[in-house]
Design a protein around this motif. Structure first.
Motif, PDB file in Angstrom:
ATOM      1  N   GLU A  50      61.735  88.001  61.087  1.00 18.76           N
ATOM      2  CA  GLU A  50      61.455  86.570  61.296  1.00 18.76           C
ATOM      3  C   GLU A  50      62.705  85.739  60.997  1.00 18.76           C
ATOM      4  O   GLU A  50      63.038  84.810  61.728  1.00 18.76           O
ATOM      5  N   GLU A  80      59.498  80.058  62.247  1.00 22.39           N
ATOM      6  CA  GLU A  80      59.941  81.441  61.992  1.00 22.39           C
ATOM      7  C   GLU A  80      60.428  81.582  60.545  1.00 22.39           C
ATOM      8  O   GLU A  80      60.181  82.598  59.894  1.00 22.39           O
ATOM      9  N   HIS A  83      57.401  81.952  58.545  1.00 22.46           N
ATOM     10  CA  HIS A  83      56.818  83.296  58.641  1.00 22.46           C
ATOM     11  C   HIS A  83      57.549  84.251  57.695  1.00 22.46           C
ATOM     12  O   HIS A  83      56.942  85.087  57.036  1.00 22.46           O
ATOM     13  N   GLU A 163      52.438  81.801  66.491  1.00 19.99           N
ATOM     14  CA  GLU A 163      53.068  82.569  67.573  1.00 19.99           C
ATOM     15  C   GLU A 163      52.465  82.211  68.931  1.00 19.99           C
ATOM     16  O   GLU A 163      53.141  82.269  69.953  1.00 19.99           O
TER      17      GLU A 163
HETATM   18 FE   FE2 Z   1      57.346  84.484  63.864  1.00 22.03          FE
END
Ligand code: FE2
Ligand code: FE2
Length: 321
Positions: A50, A80, A83, A163
């Motif tokens: 990520e 991201e 994440h 996502e």
């Molecule tokens: Fe991601």
């Protein structure tokens, strides 16, 4: 089994029962050493992916074609980063500190998804990454929402929602380009030509070359094999490509009436192995940039630690473990 201490025998029995019931293992539960090790590796590698995955897209923030596109791309890249943080937190619950996990990445002992060693050459690549790379990530990760390790499964629920937005924004970039000028359509086609193979390789090697998959499936970490997930993804993206007015340059890609699935051509597994081995177009650059960002962020970590220490001195209740 008989040589295990009593606690371990009881722990193993409890663990087996939880797995058989398709229930969740929590951080304080007993778990086999192999389960802990496998998950620590998987979740931390997922976190590294990520974070490294921010690079090819962040590279386009200053060059996004409009203010709206820039704002959307910035939001996605920030997602991201989030994440990565959820996943480092989930990995830490297995007993390895985030400092150590990050160190494994920085010294080159830990891997990340090989897809991020490919460059984003054009704006259309940002569309292809969103549609195909985030799309493949979703196909991989939706079943992980039911993974047997509670913190990993729960982090996946939110990640998958985000996502879905990422995939949608990528598809929409390509839709506009493929319905634009001939040059824009060509740029979109070339982008998906570049990302089709590497995106399909995101599901990992063919089942016959993936010896650890069976154990992960027995532990209810993995729910489908690499080839099953890859097939599911191919079946999903072919009609989506048609809706874009684009195609995949795979001469073996065609509907198989008997199987009820699309057949597709053999992927270039030599390339896959060489990218994993560090010979992809951007491996060196990605790691240099990550190390540089880590060094440049040292003052933030030091300041946060100093502030936490100060709060702890003033009122220990302000900061919980
Ligand atoms: Fe991601
Ligand atoms: Fe994403």
């Amino acid at each position: 089994m008989s040589s295990l201490p009593v606690d371990d025998v009881q722990g193993q029995q409890y663990f087996d029962k939880i797995i058989a019931e398709d229930s969740r293992i929590e951080p304080s539960d007993w778990m086999p050493a192999g389960y802990r090790k496998t998950l620590t590796r998987q979740v931390s590698q997922h976190a590294h992916s990520e974070i490294i995955g921010m690079q090819p897209e962040a590279n386009w923030i200053t060059r996004a074609p409009s203010l709206k596109r820039k704002a959307i791309l910035m939001a996605k890249v920030q997602d991201e980063a989030g994440h990565g943080l959820y996943l480092y937190s989930a990995a830490e619950t297995l007993g390895t500190s985030r400092d150590e996990l990050v160190d494994q990445l920085l010294v080159g002992r830990a891997k990340y998804s090989s897809i991020f060693n490919y460059p984003a050459r054009t704006w259309a690549d940002i569309g292809a990454i969103g549609w195909l790379v985030d799309g493949a990530a979703i196909a991989n990760q939706v079943p992980l929402c039911r993974a047997s390790y509670g913190p990993y499964a729960r982090s996946m629920v939110r990640i998958c929602k985000e996502e879905s937005f990422h995939q949608r924004q990528g598809w929409e970039i390509l839709y506009e380009l493929s319905h634009g000028t001939p040059a824009q359509k060509q740029m979109a086609q070339e982008a998906i030509n570049r990302f089709y193979g590497p995106a399909l390789q995101m599901f990992g090697p063919p089942d016959a070359d993936s010896p650890n998959s069976q154990q992960s499936m027995a532990w209810n970490i993995k729910r489908f094999t690499n080839d099953e997930l890859r097939q599911r993804f191919v079946d999903m993206i072919v009609p989506q490509a048609e809706a874009l007015g684009l195609h995949f340059e795979d001469p073996d890609l065609k509907w198989n009436e008997g199987r009820g699935h699309y057949d597709y051509g053999e992927l270039d597994w030599d390339e896959f192995k060489s990218v994993i081995a560090g010979e992809g177009p951007c491996n060196v650059q990605r790691m240099q940039r990550r190390r540089q960002a880590f060094e440049e962020g040292a003052w933030v970590r030091e300041a946060a630690a100093a502030y936490a220490e100060k709060c702890e001195r003033i009122d220990p209740n302000l900061i919980s473990a």
